[in-house]
Design a protein around this motif. Structure first.
Motif, PDB file in Angstrom:
ATOM      1  N   GLN A  60      20.239  62.527  90.187  1.00 53.77           N
ATOM      2  CA  GLN A  60      20.211  61.552  89.091  1.00 53.77           C
ATOM      3  C   GLN A  60      19.170  61.924  88.055  1.00 53.77           C
ATOM      4  N   VAL A  61      19.468  61.551  86.824  1.00 50.56           N
ATOM      5  CA  VAL A  61      18.581  61.823  85.713  1.00 50.56           C
ATOM      6  C   VAL A  61      18.599  60.602  84.805  1.00 50.56           C
ATOM      7  N   PHE A  62      17.481  60.343  84.141  1.00 48.61           N
ATOM      8  CA  PHE A  62      17.437  59.168  83.279  1.00 48.61           C
ATOM      9  C   PHE A  62      16.500  59.382  82.109  1.00 48.61           C
ATOM     10  N   GLY A  63      16.648  58.525  81.129  1.00 53.44           N
ATOM     11  CA  GLY A  63      15.750  58.466  79.982  1.00 53.44           C
ATOM     12  C   GLY A  63      15.455  57.008  79.712  1.00 53.44           C
ATOM     13  N   VAL A  64      14.191  56.645  79.663  1.00 51.85           N
ATOM     14  CA  VAL A  64      13.778  55.250  79.476  1.00 51.85           C
ATOM     15  C   VAL A  64      13.001  55.111  78.177  1.00 51.85           C
ATOM     16  N   VAL A  65      13.318  54.052  77.435  1.00 51.95           N
ATOM     17  CA  VAL A  65      12.590  53.754  76.200  1.00 51.95           C
ATOM     18  C   VAL A  65      12.357  52.250  76.137  1.00 51.95           C
ATOM     19  N   VAL A  66      11.140  51.868  75.786  1.00 44.80           N
ATOM     20  CA  VAL A  66      10.819  50.465  75.534  1.00 44.80           C
ATOM     21  C   VAL A  66      10.321  50.386  74.101  1.00 44.80           C
ATOM     22  N   LEU A  75      17.458  48.217  66.042  1.00 37.83           N
ATOM     23  CA  LEU A  75      16.516  48.478  67.127  1.00 37.83           C
ATOM     24  C   LEU A  75      17.248  48.995  68.367  1.00 37.83           C
ATOM     25  N   VAL A  76      18.337  48.340  68.740  1.00 34.65           N
ATOM     26  CA  VAL A  76      19.084  48.739  69.938  1.00 34.65           C
ATOM     27  C   VAL A  76      19.750  50.101  69.733  1.00 34.65           C
ATOM     28  N   GLU A  77      20.344  50.345  68.555  1.00 35.44           N
ATOM     29  CA  GLU A  77      20.974  51.635  68.297  1.00 35.44           C
ATOM     30  C   GLU A  77      19.956  52.774  68.358  1.00 35.44           C
ATOM     31  N   ASP A  78      18.825  52.596  67.705  1.00 37.81           N
ATOM     32  CA  ASP A  78      17.784  53.631  67.724  1.00 37.81           C
ATOM     33  C   ASP A  78      17.257  53.862  69.132  1.00 37.81           C
ATOM     34  N   THR A  79      17.077  52.785  69.872  1.00 34.35           N
ATOM     35  CA  THR A  79      16.546  52.890  71.226  1.00 34.35           C
ATOM     36  C   THR A  79      17.533  53.613  72.133  1.00 34.35           C
ATOM     37  N   ARG A  80      18.830  53.338  71.997  1.00 32.96           N
ATOM     38  CA  ARG A  80      19.838  54.040  72.809  1.00 32.96           C
ATOM     39  C   ARG A  80      19.848  55.533  72.484  1.00 32.96           C
ATOM     40  N   ARG A  81      19.774  55.879  71.218  1.00 34.62           N
ATOM     41  CA  ARG A  81      19.737  57.298  70.845  1.00 34.62           C
ATOM     42  C   ARG A  81      18.505  57.992  71.436  1.00 34.62           C
ATOM     43  N   ARG A 104      15.951  61.518  75.670  1.00 35.12           N
ATOM     44  CA  ARG A 104      15.074  61.702  76.845  1.00 35.12           C
ATOM     45  C   ARG A 104      15.880  62.095  78.069  1.00 35.12           C
ATOM     46  N   LEU A 105      17.067  61.523  78.219  1.00 39.03           N
ATOM     47  CA  LEU A 105      17.960  61.879  79.318  1.00 39.03           C
ATOM     48  C   LEU A 105      18.275  63.373  79.253  1.00 39.03           C
ATOM     49  N   VAL A 106      18.653  63.860  78.073  1.00 41.72           N
ATOM     50  CA  VAL A 106      18.983  65.274  77.883  1.00 41.72           C
ATOM     51  C   VAL A 106      17.767  66.151  78.176  1.00 41.72           C
ATOM     52  N   MET A 107      16.596  65.759  77.693  1.00 43.61           N
ATOM     53  CA  MET A 107      15.381  66.528  77.938  1.00 43.61           C
ATOM     54  C   MET A 107      15.118  66.639  79.451  1.00 43.61           C
ATOM     55  N   MET A 109      10.155  42.763  73.148  1.00 42.07           N
ATOM     56  CA  MET A 109      10.402  44.137  73.558  1.00 42.07           C
ATOM     57  C   MET A 109      11.790  44.295  74.144  1.00 42.07           C
ATOM     58  N   ASN A 110      12.376  45.476  73.909  1.00 40.72           N
ATOM     59  CA  ASN A 110      13.698  45.808  74.407  1.00 40.72           C
ATOM     60  C   ASN A 110      13.601  47.108  75.184  1.00 40.72           C
ATOM     61  N   GLU A 111      14.157  47.119  76.380  1.00 36.10           N
ATOM     62  CA  GLU A 111      14.141  48.307  77.223  1.00 36.10           C
ATOM     63  C   GLU A 111      15.568  48.838  77.334  1.00 36.10           C
ATOM     64  N   VAL A 112      15.731  50.139  77.189  1.00 39.00           N
ATOM     65  CA  VAL A 112      17.026  50.773  77.382  1.00 39.00           C
ATOM     66  C   VAL A 112      16.843  51.965  78.299  1.00 39.00           C
ATOM     67  N   VAL A 113      17.715  52.075  79.295  1.00 42.73           N
ATOM     68  CA  VAL A 113      17.728  53.207  80.211  1.00 42.73           C
ATOM     69  C   VAL A 113      19.091  53.873  80.093  1.00 42.73           C
ATOM     70  N   ALA A 114      19.099  55.171  79.824  1.00 42.05           N
ATOM     71  CA  ALA A 114      20.315  55.973  79.894  1.00 42.05           C
ATOM     72  C   ALA A 114      20.216  56.762  81.196  1.00 42.05           C
ATOM     73  N   TYR A 115      21.242  56.705  82.036  1.00 46.11           N
ATOM     74  CA  TYR A 115      21.171  57.396  83.315  1.00 46.11           C
ATOM     75  C   TYR A 115      22.518  58.004  83.676  1.00 46.11           C
TER      76      TYR A 115
END
Length: 106
Positions: free
Chosen positions: A20-26, A53-59, A64-67, A91-97
């Motif tokens: 598993q791999v993930f990218g987290v942004v708050v 805010l949500v669009e930028d955070t998802r990108r 980070r996921l790719v990195m 605050m908004n947290e987004v995790v791509a995994y």
């Protein structure tokens, strides 16, 4: 790097699953943005400050996921998903995994 929400990459074969791999942004919207969003919520309609805010955070989370996948030696990420939530009121947290994999052309 190929990132897909499917189990496989069209035209490719998965040769190794790296885990598993993930990218987290708050992120937090500034005071001015929160005031504007609050005013828009009274009137109704799209709250553009939070949409952006949500669009930028998802990108950023995908970046980070790719990195992290590259650091694992992956060629692709399959079964990518998002999870999101709020931390406090500003605050908004987004995790791509997903799953980091090595692939070859079929």
């Amino acid at each position: 790097m190929i990132v897909t929400t499917t189990e496989s990459v069209a035209g490719h074969v998965v040769t190794e699953s790296l885990g598993q791999v993930f990218g987290v942004v708050v992120r937090s919207r500034g005071l001015g943005g929160n005031i504007m969003a609050g005013l828009r919520s009274v009137i109704g309609g799209e709250i553009k400050e939070y949409t952006a805010l949500v669009e930028d955070t998802r990108r950023h989370a995908i970046d980070r996921l790719v990195m992290n996948a590259r650091l694992m030696g992956a060629d692709a990420v399959v079964m990518m998903r998002f999870d999101s939530g709020s931390i406090g009121q500003t605050m908004n947290e987004v995790v791509a995994y997903g799953t980091a994999v090595k692939i070859v052309r079929a």
